[in-house]
Design a protein around this motif. Structure first.
Motif, mmCIF file in Angstrom:
data_model
loop_
_atom_site.group_PDB
_atom_site.id
_atom_site.type_symbol
_atom_site.label_atom_id
_atom_site.label_comp_id
_atom_site.label_asym_id
_atom_site.label_seq_id
_atom_site.Cartn_x
_atom_site.Cartn_y
_atom_site.Cartn_z
ATOM 1 N N TYR A 49 1.232 -1.836 44.047
ATOM 2 C CA TYR A 49 0.501 -2.835 44.819
ATOM 3 C C TYR A 49 1.316 -4.125 44.970
ATOM 4 O O TYR A 49 1.337 -4.733 46.045
ATOM 5 N N ILE A 50 1.965 -4.542 43.906
ATOM 6 C CA ILE A 50 2.797 -5.754 43.957
ATOM 7 C C ILE A 50 3.930 -5.565 44.959
ATOM 8 O O ILE A 50 4.182 -6.427 45.801
ATOM 9 N N GLU A 51 4.613 -4.425 44.870
ATOM 10 C CA GLU A 51 5.738 -4.163 45.774
ATOM 11 C C GLU A 51 5.277 -4.158 47.219
ATOM 12 O O GLU A 51 5.934 -4.731 48.101
ATOM 13 N N ASP A 52 4.131 -3.543 47.492
ATOM 14 C CA ASP A 52 3.606 -3.485 48.847
ATOM 15 C C ASP A 52 3.296 -4.887 49.379
ATOM 16 O O ASP A 52 3.639 -5.229 50.512
ATOM 17 N N ALA A 53 2.669 -5.708 48.563
ATOM 18 C CA ALA A 53 2.322 -7.074 48.982
ATOM 19 C C ALA A 53 3.575 -7.907 49.228
ATOM 20 O O ALA A 53 3.651 -8.663 50.204
ATOM 21 N N LEU A 54 4.564 -7.758 48.358
ATOM 22 C CA LEU A 54 5.818 -8.506 48.532
ATOM 23 C C LEU A 54 6.547 -8.066 49.791
ATOM 24 O O LEU A 54 7.048 -8.890 50.556
ATOM 25 N N TYR A 55 6.586 -6.760 50.026
ATOM 26 C CA TYR A 55 7.268 -6.229 51.209
ATOM 27 C C TYR A 55 6.637 -6.777 52.488
ATOM 28 O O TYR A 55 7.335 -7.125 53.431
ATOM 29 N N LYS A 56 5.320 -6.867 52.498
ATOM 30 C CA LYS A 56 4.615 -7.390 53.676
ATOM 31 C C LYS A 56 4.945 -8.853 53.929
ATOM 32 O O LYS A 56 4.801 -9.345 55.038
#
Length: 146
Positions: free
Chosen positions: A84-91
């Motif tokens: 979830y953290i990686e997805d939010a950062l990527y966005k």
């Protein structure tokens, strides 16, 4: 440029027949005359030039990286949280540098040092509570603890 080295901005400038400053402006999205922009873009394509994000990070003090320090990836909670953290950062246009500390304070400190030395934009750290207060004072000014 030799075959074993990656092309540099100087190589792009030479290939395009423009100054190094012009190449820098094109790469950084600063307006230049259209003919120069086309020459630089053609040189970048023909040389397969890629921006050196490490060098850019040294100059700008920003890398677009966020360090995520977790105890381990075997625990489904930490694996899901990291996802979830990686997805939010990527966005938000950021990349993730994942570090697994195994709950070892020395490893946590080593990863925090690595993160700050590499000029990360931020640190998400799930570390021992006893260490957190001591470390937050040391690292909050240099990278930011969320």
């Amino acid at each position: 440029m030799t075959k074993t080295n990656a092309p540099t901005m100087k190589d792009v400038a030479k290939e395009a027949g423009v100054s190094l400053g012009t190449v820098s402006k094109v790469i950084n999205g600063i307006t230049v005359r259209e003919e120069y922009k086309k020459k630089v873009e053609a040189a970048i394509a023909s040389l397969h030039y890629e921006i050196n994000t490490y060098a850019r990070g040294l100059k700008t003090k920003k890398t677009g990286l966020v360090a995520v320090i977790i105890p381990n990836m075997l625990n489904p909670f930490f694996a899901a949280l990291t996802d979830y953290i990686e997805d939010a950062l990527y966005k938000k246009g950021l990349k993730t540098m994942l570090c697994c500390s195994d709950g070892i304070p020395e490893k946590e400190i080593a990863y925090l040092n690595l993160a700050t030395q590499n000029k990360v934009n931020g640190i998400v750290a799930l570390i021992l509570v006893v260490m957190a207060n001591r470390l937050s004072k040391r690292y909050s000014d240099s990278a930011g603890i969320w």
